[in-house]
Design an enzyme around this catalytic site. Sequence first.
Site: not given
Lengths: 338, 338
Positions: B47-48, B123, B160, B188, B230, B307, B310
């Site tokens: 996506s990035h 990102a 966001t 999404e 929160k 992560s 990744r």
Amino acid sequence: MADTVRINLNDIREISTEILEKVGYGRNHASAIADMLYTCQLDDCQSHGLFRLFMCHETMKAGKIDGNAEPVLAESDNAIVRVDARGAMSLLAVEKAMPHLIAKTRKFGIAAMAVNNCFHFSALWPEVEQLSAVGLAGMSMVPSHSWVAPAGGTRGTLGTNPLAFSWPRSGRSPFTFDFATSAFARGEIELYKRAGKPLPEGVAVDANGAPTTDPQAALDGAMLTFGSYKGSALSIMIELLAGPLIDDLTSMESMEFAEGKGGAPYHGQIILAFDPEQFSGGKAAANDARAERLFADIVDQGARLPSQRRFEARKRNQERGYVEVPAALLDDLRNLTA
Amino acid sequence: MADTVRINLNDIREISTEILEKVGYGRNHASAIADMLYTCQLDDCQSHGLFRLFMCHETMKAGKIDGNAEPVLAESDNAIVRVDARGAMSLLAVEKAMPHLIAKTRKFGIAAMAVNNCFHFSALWPEVEQLSAVGLAGMSMVPSHSWVAPAGGTRGTLGTNPLAFSWPRSGRSPFTFDFATSAFARGEIELYKRAGKPLPEGVAVDANGAPTTDPQAALDGAMLTFGSYKGSALSIMIELLAGPLIDDLTSMESMEFAEGKGGAPYHGQIILAFDPEQFSGGKAAANDARAERLFADIVDQGARLPSQRRFEARKRNQERGYVEVPAALLDDLRNLTA
């Protein structure tokens, strides 16, 4: 509250210091703790006001705390104020280091306080509100005991790991929040247990790591973080910044240190401070208006800013000169030193 | 992936810079952006990665970005690096300021970078991982567009607002997370719409502020934050620290600035850096072991650190020397500059 009694504002500190000194805290610590209890009680924050005198007593009874140690500041040229609480309650150390944190923030634009070797029972918002009261933004984090499972996990590793933040608002109460990264406070689970009510889904796992809504099973197992994987990641960050970063204990280590004895957990605390004047290149006033527009848009749609109820209580209690507490609380406090 | 093609690692930057220069980015910006796309694509962060070339193209088409402006660093004696992106993409400004942030962090123990007047599409984890790669902890925040309602609210006020954090681990991949404070990513919701699937509860409100599971109604209305009150408080903190604190736009102002045109939002970015050596009083190595024990306890119970997927992809792709991308992506990229 069904059965409440009034306590004059002037008496809150006196009641507190008398009890604290009786149970073993030296004058300086008693005074710093009493200031914290006053600040919380003034805002009707019942869970962190006079009620916490029991926790202070239990911590002393557990036998590990030093009721008299004077905190020691480390000399530094950098933007970090390190203060060693030397096995005492955190509050006197924070009180001693706060003017240095403010001075370093005004000098460097951003600065941090690292508090080491302290017992900790208190709300974080009074300390970050000391920063916003002088025009700085403040953030604070502490670990606790390892009662909270990471997302996807089955047992307690993380603390309830609260995060507090305060932003100065010119001529108004600050924007402040102070929340645990656990989905529930441990005390809330106790309340469900006493009421015989099941917990909501997604709040806890039992001793086998399976999801549970039974309060006792949750207390025997582990709580979960708020916000699933994101809340869990945030909680791990708090462990790291308020623990290994500052050469102090994680929630797991704090739990081990306690050896099953009650009282406040023992660990470190980190407080960050930001100077809007320097971050904005001297344009803090113009950016106040920008922040106020953000707050106005939140309030205009019927949402509440965090801490509003607390600020309303503060105003009311300051005007009438007293707070209301459960009558049973005062009785229990009298028994504590009887 | 159903239909994928391989791209040699050596070709990722070349493909990117060629497209970026063709659509209007000067060489320095094209190179800084290509570095970011490479870093993301290497980790299979589809996506990035190269996919974001479309966003870079759309941002240029929207007509407000400067494809050539050189960032300007403000001189400072304090612990804040201020860099003005002058209406260009953020990445060249961050590239220019990063060595100064690192130097200031080593000097002061804690330091911050404030990036102003930048378009932002990327990102955050690659930038905080530049800090952890040199032994510092890093945190980064940006606003975006006001697509997200505050808890208890009915319309978009917040962005966001992602939060990223990276902690250096000796001889291992760092502990890193990078999450949006919205419950869902906007992309999404688009995917749910295309699949004709209802959204989960608690993710969005419609244009009247009522809860909805209809993806189109959500896109016409507002998303919600993760973690209820929160998550909402955290998102407001990010607005303040990455906006008014640093003299830059809130997500509401960024949305207004865009005037309905597409492309990346325009605002500021804040990056904080922490030196474990100074925070720990020279005991960083001993505290590495403490942090590792925390990570081990998380992994041992079957939970994953953020992560990890990744880092596994990075290792695999570095070993084999290529990445896999959807075949359609490469076709679409060819059409973009045809």
